[in-house]
Design an enzyme around this catalytic site. Sequence first.
Site: not given
Length: 348
Positions: A263, A311, A323
């Site tokens: 990520c 994240h 993402h």
Amino acid sequence: MAAHRRPRSKHRPYGRTAATLALAGAATATGLEGSAHADPQLSTAQVKAKVDKLYHQAEAATEKYNGAKEKAADASAALDALRDEAARRTEQLNVSRNALGSIATAQYRAGGLDPAVQLALSSDPDEYLRGSALAERAGFQQAQAVSRMRAQLGELGRLRTKADGKLAELKSRQAELATHKSTVTRKLADAEKLLARLTAAERARYAAGTGPGDARADRAESRGAATAVQAPNSRAAAAIAYARGALGKPYVWGATGPNGFDCSGLTQAAWRAAGVALPRTTYTQINAGQRVSRSQLAPGDLVFFYSGISHVGLYVGGGQMIHAPRPGADVRMAPIDQMPFAGAARPA
């Protein structure tokens, strides 16, 4: 008659006890083995929830791994620089030693007679006196050379001490790397075991989703593509263009592209393409640039999730982000309300 009775074996009770223990152990082992294979039958939803949790834990460990890797690289580079500098200083010290040795040798060879005797015996007293003046200057130069050598030795010692400290730091970072890597590997293996309980169709549906709220993912992607929002500046536009170009590429933990991303690796690579250097991890990227509220989000902003800031995605407008979700899932478009929102930052 009693004298002919067979004596009772002293070992028989031990034998019975051992046999009893062995049987009990076998029964316990069987019970444990049975319990391992007789876990409560999990529903598909429960398996997915457990897998989501394991992937989240793996991602948190991945970000710690990324941070430790970056620090290890910094420590390694600093150690190399210190060693190079120490080598240069050692070479300079050797030159000074050689020069001092030459001065000392010349003085030793010329120092066998008293200066007055040398003057008396000299065939050219004027030349001798000029040589004496040079010798005095040579003595002064020798003192300076000794002083320089002492300073060089001190500096070399300090460099070596710093290098030893950097080496210890590097070893510590490498141990930290191994720990985080082991955690990531273990969590991913546990997730794979759970996923193996699902049917092929269920695994395919899970892979097509993005965890909590995954039923909305495909719809969100199509909406996001249809409702693209203008980026506020050219750098944000360049970052978004890079992220769109990464759609469909696999999540690879620890990767920063171009063929796979985790990520924070995706957001770092996207903004690098826009000429902006972001730090490597989610918990450092959130402090890169201006913090913005959810209501102030603009395309190109970094959006962060979970209380541990584990994240990150790249906001593209319309409540959507691009993402890299988790292992087994490709880079994709998703709604930002899919995960617990933790904050946002604007790099440019």
